[in-house]
Write a protein that holds these residues in place. Sequence first.
Motif, short mmCIF file in Angstrom:
data_model
loop_
_atom_site.label_atom_id
_atom_site.label_comp_id
_atom_site.label_asym_id
_atom_site.label_seq_id
_atom_site.Cartn_x
_atom_site.Cartn_y
_atom_site.Cartn_z
N GLU A 27 24.41 25.57 12.46
CA GLU A 27 23.05 26.05 12.23
C GLU A 27 23.06 27.47 11.66
O GLU A 27 22.34 27.78 10.70
CB GLU A 27 22.25 26.06 13.54
CG GLU A 27 21.88 24.71 14.08
CD GLU A 27 21.22 24.82 15.46
OE1 GLU A 27 20.79 25.92 15.84
OE2 GLU A 27 21.16 23.79 16.15
N LEU A 28 23.86 28.34 12.26
CA LEU A 28 23.91 29.73 11.82
C LEU A 28 24.49 29.86 10.42
O LEU A 28 24.00 30.64 9.60
CB LEU A 28 24.72 30.57 12.80
CG LEU A 28 24.07 30.78 14.17
CD1 LEU A 28 25.07 31.33 15.17
CD2 LEU A 28 22.86 31.69 14.04
N ALA A 29 25.53 29.08 10.11
CA ALA A 29 26.12 29.11 8.77
C ALA A 29 25.11 28.59 7.75
O ALA A 29 25.02 29.11 6.63
CB ALA A 29 27.40 28.28 8.73
N GLY A 36 27.30 31.71 3.60
CA GLY A 36 27.81 31.28 4.90
C GLY A 36 29.19 30.68 4.81
O GLY A 36 29.46 29.80 4.00
N VAL A 37 30.09 31.17 5.66
CA VAL A 37 31.45 30.65 5.75
C VAL A 37 31.70 30.28 7.20
O VAL A 37 31.47 31.08 8.11
CB VAL A 37 32.50 31.71 5.31
CG1 VAL A 37 33.91 31.17 5.49
CG2 VAL A 37 32.25 32.14 3.88
N LEU A 38 32.16 29.06 7.42
CA LEU A 38 32.45 28.58 8.77
C LEU A 38 33.94 28.31 8.89
O LEU A 38 34.50 27.53 8.11
CB LEU A 38 31.65 27.31 9.06
CG LEU A 38 31.84 26.70 10.44
CD1 LEU A 38 31.38 27.66 11.53
CD2 LEU A 38 31.06 25.38 10.54
N SER A 39 34.58 28.99 9.84
CA SER A 39 35.99 28.78 10.12
C SER A 39 36.11 28.13 11.49
O SER A 39 35.67 28.70 12.49
CB SER A 39 36.76 30.10 10.11
OG SER A 39 36.73 30.69 8.83
N ILE A 40 36.69 26.94 11.51
CA ILE A 40 36.87 26.18 12.74
C ILE A 40 38.31 26.37 13.20
O ILE A 40 39.24 26.16 12.42
CB ILE A 40 36.55 24.69 12.52
CG1 ILE A 40 35.14 24.53 11.93
CG2 ILE A 40 36.69 23.92 13.82
CD1 ILE A 40 34.84 23.13 11.40
N LEU A 41 38.49 26.75 14.44
CA LEU A 41 39.81 27.12 14.95
C LEU A 41 40.20 26.26 16.14
O LEU A 41 39.38 25.98 17.01
CB LEU A 41 39.79 28.59 15.39
CG LEU A 41 40.99 29.11 16.18
CD1 LEU A 41 42.25 29.12 15.32
CD2 LEU A 41 40.69 30.49 16.74
N ASN A 42 41.46 25.87 16.16
CA ASN A 42 42.04 25.28 17.37
C ASN A 42 43.34 26.02 17.64
O ASN A 42 44.15 26.22 16.73
CB ASN A 42 42.31 23.79 17.21
CG ASN A 42 42.86 23.19 18.50
OD1 ASN A 42 44.05 23.21 18.74
ND2 ASN A 42 41.96 22.67 19.31
N VAL A 43 43.51 26.45 18.88
CA VAL A 43 44.73 27.12 19.29
C VAL A 43 45.53 26.18 20.17
O VAL A 43 45.03 25.73 21.21
CB VAL A 43 44.44 28.44 20.03
CG1 VAL A 43 45.75 29.09 20.48
CG2 VAL A 43 43.64 29.39 19.16
N ILE A 44 46.73 25.88 19.75
CA ILE A 44 47.63 25.08 20.56
C ILE A 44 48.41 26.05 21.44
O ILE A 44 49.17 26.87 20.94
CB ILE A 44 48.57 24.23 19.68
CG1 ILE A 44 47.72 23.23 18.87
CG2 ILE A 44 49.61 23.52 20.53
CD1 ILE A 44 48.50 22.42 17.87
N GLY A 82 25.61 20.26 5.23
CA GLY A 82 25.29 21.09 4.07
C GLY A 82 26.07 22.39 3.95
O GLY A 82 25.78 23.20 3.06
N ILE A 83 27.03 22.61 4.82
CA ILE A 83 27.84 23.84 4.74
C ILE A 83 28.89 23.64 3.65
O ILE A 83 29.69 22.72 3.71
CB ILE A 83 28.51 24.17 6.09
CG1 ILE A 83 27.49 24.17 7.22
CG2 ILE A 83 29.26 25.49 6.00
CD1 ILE A 83 26.34 25.12 7.04
N LYS A 84 28.88 24.51 2.66
CA LYS A 84 29.80 24.37 1.53
C LYS A 84 31.15 25.06 1.77
O LYS A 84 32.18 24.60 1.29
CB LYS A 84 29.15 24.91 0.26
CG LYS A 84 27.98 24.06 -0.21
CD LYS A 84 27.37 24.63 -1.47
CE LYS A 84 26.25 23.82 -2.06
NZ LYS A 84 25.46 23.00 -1.22
#
Length: 149
Positions: A27-29, A36-44, A82-84
Amino acid sequence: MIANYSKILVPMDGSKEAESALARAIELASEAGESGVLSILNVIDTRAFQNVASFDDTMVEAVSQETRRSLEKYKQQAIDAGIKNVDYLIEYGSPKTLIAKDVPNEVDADLIVIGATGLNAVERLVIGSVTEFVTRTAKVDVLVVREEA
């Protein structure tokens, strides 16, 4: 005045709280529009493997492949909304430090959107809450999202 955030980092661990955080980050992105840039992170957390007697590289690779599949699904969810500008990162090490300090600097985030902890009071006392650590030590704004009822 409400801040406009354009570079949003959302750590994902597969929990319901994290999925709620992803929905809010999307929503914020979206509100940021083209910037708007969305970075999705997973930490193992590699410390989890240290106690496994039969630890080897194939175990890490199996976890990494499963993580990649999950992150691709989350990325597609953001694209469908819709986030590019969406990317994802897989990091290895301590979730607390990576989420609060290292990765925000790496991606130049101006906001971390993180799920509220699912730990009970005893678990937080013994192992600590990643969310609590991030909110206390991050150099950028942090939005804690609770699981939607």
